[in-house]
Write a protein that holds these residues in place. Sequence first.
Motif, PDB file in Angstrom:
ATOM      1  N   UNK A   1      11.905   6.839 -48.917  1.00 26.39           N
ATOM      2  CA  UNK A   1      13.613   6.271 -48.027  1.00 26.39           C
ATOM      3  C   UNK A   1      13.754   5.249 -48.117  1.00 26.39           C
ATOM      4  N   UNK A   2      12.429   4.216 -48.328  1.00 27.80           N
ATOM      5  CA  UNK A   2      13.306   2.708 -49.136  1.00 27.80           C
ATOM      6  C   UNK A   2      13.961   3.267 -50.216  1.00 27.80           C
ATOM      7  N   UNK A   3      13.061   3.632 -51.637  1.00 23.72           N
ATOM      8  CA  UNK A   3      13.839   3.887 -52.761  1.00 23.72           C
ATOM      9  C   UNK A   3      15.715   4.495 -52.753  1.00 23.72           C
ATOM     10  N   UNK A   4      15.603   5.225 -51.715  1.00 23.45           N
ATOM     11  CA  UNK A   4      17.083   6.158 -51.781  1.00 23.45           C
ATOM     12  C   UNK A   4      18.040   5.078 -51.090  1.00 23.45           C
ATOM     13  N   UNK A   5      17.518   3.754 -49.987  1.00 23.74           N
ATOM     14  CA  UNK A   5      18.496   3.139 -49.304  1.00 23.74           C
ATOM     15  C   UNK A   5      18.713   1.636 -50.492  1.00 23.74           C
ATOM     16  N   UNK A   6      17.458   1.836 -51.567  1.00 22.43           N
ATOM     17  CA  UNK A   6      18.086   0.841 -52.285  1.00 22.43           C
ATOM     18  C   UNK A   6      18.885   1.673 -53.596  1.00 22.43           C
ATOM     19  N   UNK A   7      18.737   2.424 -53.806  1.00 22.11           N
ATOM     20  CA  UNK A   7      19.574   2.589 -55.286  1.00 22.11           C
ATOM     21  C   UNK A   7      20.038   4.458 -54.922  1.00 22.11           C
ATOM     22  N   UNK A   8      21.514   4.529 -55.617  1.00 21.19           N
ATOM     23  CA  UNK A   8      22.124   6.271 -55.092  1.00 21.19           C
ATOM     24  C   UNK A   8      21.759   7.023 -55.878  1.00 21.19           C
ATOM     25  N   UNK A   9      20.080   7.489 -55.327  1.00 18.92           N
ATOM     26  CA  UNK A   9      19.068   8.590 -55.997  1.00 18.92           C
ATOM     27  C   UNK A   9      19.772  10.517 -56.469  1.00 18.92           C
ATOM     28  N   UNK A  10      20.614  10.424 -54.860  1.00 16.96           N
ATOM     29  CA  UNK A  10      21.243  11.779 -55.018  1.00 16.96           C
ATOM     30  C   UNK A  10      22.794  11.382 -56.075  1.00 16.96           C
TER      31      UNK A  10
ATOM     32  N   UNK B   1       3.471   7.241 -43.168  1.00 17.37           N
ATOM     33  CA  UNK B   1       3.595   6.787 -43.461  1.00 17.37           C
ATOM     34  C   UNK B   1       3.897   7.307 -45.278  1.00 17.37           C
ATOM     35  N   UNK B   2       3.897   8.661 -45.452  1.00 20.08           N
ATOM     36  CA  UNK B   2       3.689   9.104 -46.967  1.00 20.08           C
ATOM     37  C   UNK B   2       5.544   9.137 -47.575  1.00 20.08           C
ATOM     38  N   UNK B   3       6.174   9.523 -46.728  1.00 17.42           N
ATOM     39  CA  UNK B   3       7.168   9.157 -46.963  1.00 17.42           C
ATOM     40  C   UNK B   3       8.224   8.191 -47.075  1.00 17.42           C
ATOM     41  N   UNK B   4       7.750   6.570 -46.638  1.00 16.20           N
ATOM     42  CA  UNK B   4       8.135   5.510 -46.732  1.00 16.20           C
ATOM     43  C   UNK B   4       8.892   5.040 -48.474  1.00 16.20           C
TER      44      UNK B   4
ATOM     45  N   UNK C   1       1.727  10.535 -57.598  1.00 15.74           N
ATOM     46  CA  UNK C   1       2.174  11.330 -56.988  1.00 15.74           C
ATOM     47  C   UNK C   1       1.144  11.138 -55.984  1.00 15.74           C
ATOM     48  N   UNK C   2      -0.409  10.361 -55.707  1.00 12.81           N
ATOM     49  CA  UNK C   2      -0.646   9.631 -54.406  1.00 12.81           C
ATOM     50  C   UNK C   2      -0.058   8.299 -54.723  1.00 12.81           C
ATOM     51  N   UNK C   3       0.092   7.720 -55.550  1.00 14.31           N
ATOM     52  CA  UNK C   3       0.276   6.653 -55.724  1.00 14.31           C
ATOM     53  C   UNK C   3       1.765   6.447 -55.045  1.00 14.31           C
ATOM     54  N   UNK C   4       2.324   6.758 -55.180  1.00 16.39           N
ATOM     55  CA  UNK C   4       3.978   7.110 -54.550  1.00 16.39           C
ATOM     56  C   UNK C   4       3.485   7.645 -53.305  1.00 16.39           C
ATOM     57  N   UNK C   5       2.500   7.511 -52.535  1.00 22.18           N
ATOM     58  CA  UNK C   5       2.578   7.905 -50.723  1.00 22.18           C
ATOM     59  C   UNK C   5       1.442   6.972 -50.365  1.00 22.18           C
ATOM     60  N   UNK C   6       1.154   5.903 -50.657  1.00 21.44           N
ATOM     61  CA  UNK C   6       0.763   4.785 -50.519  1.00 21.44           C
ATOM     62  C   UNK C   6       1.473   3.081 -50.789  1.00 21.44           C
ATOM     63  N   UNK C   7       0.664   2.182 -49.417  1.00 26.36           N
ATOM     64  CA  UNK C   7       2.003   0.755 -49.484  1.00 26.36           C
ATOM     65  C   UNK C   7       1.379   0.441 -51.255  1.00 26.36           C
ATOM     66  N   UNK C   8       1.760  -1.128 -51.748  1.00 22.69           N
ATOM     67  CA  UNK C   8       2.000  -1.122 -52.735  1.00 22.69           C
ATOM     68  C   UNK C   8       0.494  -1.905 -52.918  1.00 22.69           C
ATOM     69  N   UNK C   9      -0.156  -2.549 -52.117  1.00 25.60           N
ATOM     70  CA  UNK C   9      -1.408  -2.846 -51.867  1.00 25.60           C
ATOM     71  C   UNK C   9      -2.325  -1.995 -52.410  1.00 25.60           C
ATOM     72  N   UNK C  10      -2.439  -0.853 -52.099  1.00 24.12           N
ATOM     73  CA  UNK C  10      -3.275  -0.284 -51.353  1.00 24.12           C
ATOM     74  C   UNK C  10      -3.643   0.519 -53.033  1.00 24.12           C
TER      75      UNK C  10
END
Length: 287
Positions: free
Chosen positions: A70-79, A64-67, A36-45
């Motif tokens: 947001x990017x995941x739902x933009x790339x794929x049809x998660x719904x 930036x927690x939900x970025x 869960x914590x990793x899902x709230x960080x940027x890739x480098x962190x």
Amino acid sequence: MTKINPKIQKNAMLILSTFLITLLALFFLFPLVWMIVSSLKNEASIYKDMTSWHAFVPSLDFKTWLNNYANLFQRFDIFRYIGNSILYASCVTAGSVIINSLAGYGFACFKFKGKKFLFGLLLATLVIPGETILIQQFQIAKNLGILNTILAVILPGLASPFYIYMFKNFFEAIPDDMIESAQLEGASMFRIYWQIMLPMAKPAVATVGTLTFIGSWNDYLWPLMVLTDSNKFPLQVAITNINNTQPVYMNQVMALLTISTIPLIIIYIVFQKYLVQGMGNVGTGVK
């Protein structure tokens, strides 16, 4: 020798057991917390904090927690994938409760020739690993012409010997007088099942429903075998495809895994009381 005060000894055992249980709980929880914590960080962190305690601390920039989500739902049809998983799991759960409770009701309340042998044979199937019959199930689904359909995903998960056994024990624990009284009032056996027996077996219904939903939600291998249209994939199967789609971002992967885990946590919290009660009564009810 000085005799230890029983009260002090009891308190010491309580403290020790609490400490060990807490330690064990943390051991099982830390991968979930890290995810869960990793899902709230940027890739480098994520990679920077991998070997320190900072791996369990989210970014201090709350905006930036939900970025990643947001990017995941933009790339794929998660719904779509979530909707597929909810549909499959809900249908399997409803069908499992009805079919297994009916079978358990039959074994508990009806007398017929070969009943003990048939029930013993049913219980004997519990020792057969499910993976060993996947090929046979696939061949049956192919012969029925239901591959790549919702029926192919749902039908194999509707019946379970363990759930039938659980319902049988619950129904056997209900006094015969209640059934006889309902029969004297003119109620049919199905009406007795639907209006009397099933409502009284709420712990069993909740237990079977919870375990079935979790099992169906987490099922990966069987949907992967019978579905070829990616639009029909449940979330667990879609996760593999997403993980193989370049570029792969670890924080988005963790966000996706978090999304797939949250419904299970909610369901377990809501039905925990019934689940514990149902599992505790599995071995009761023998007349």
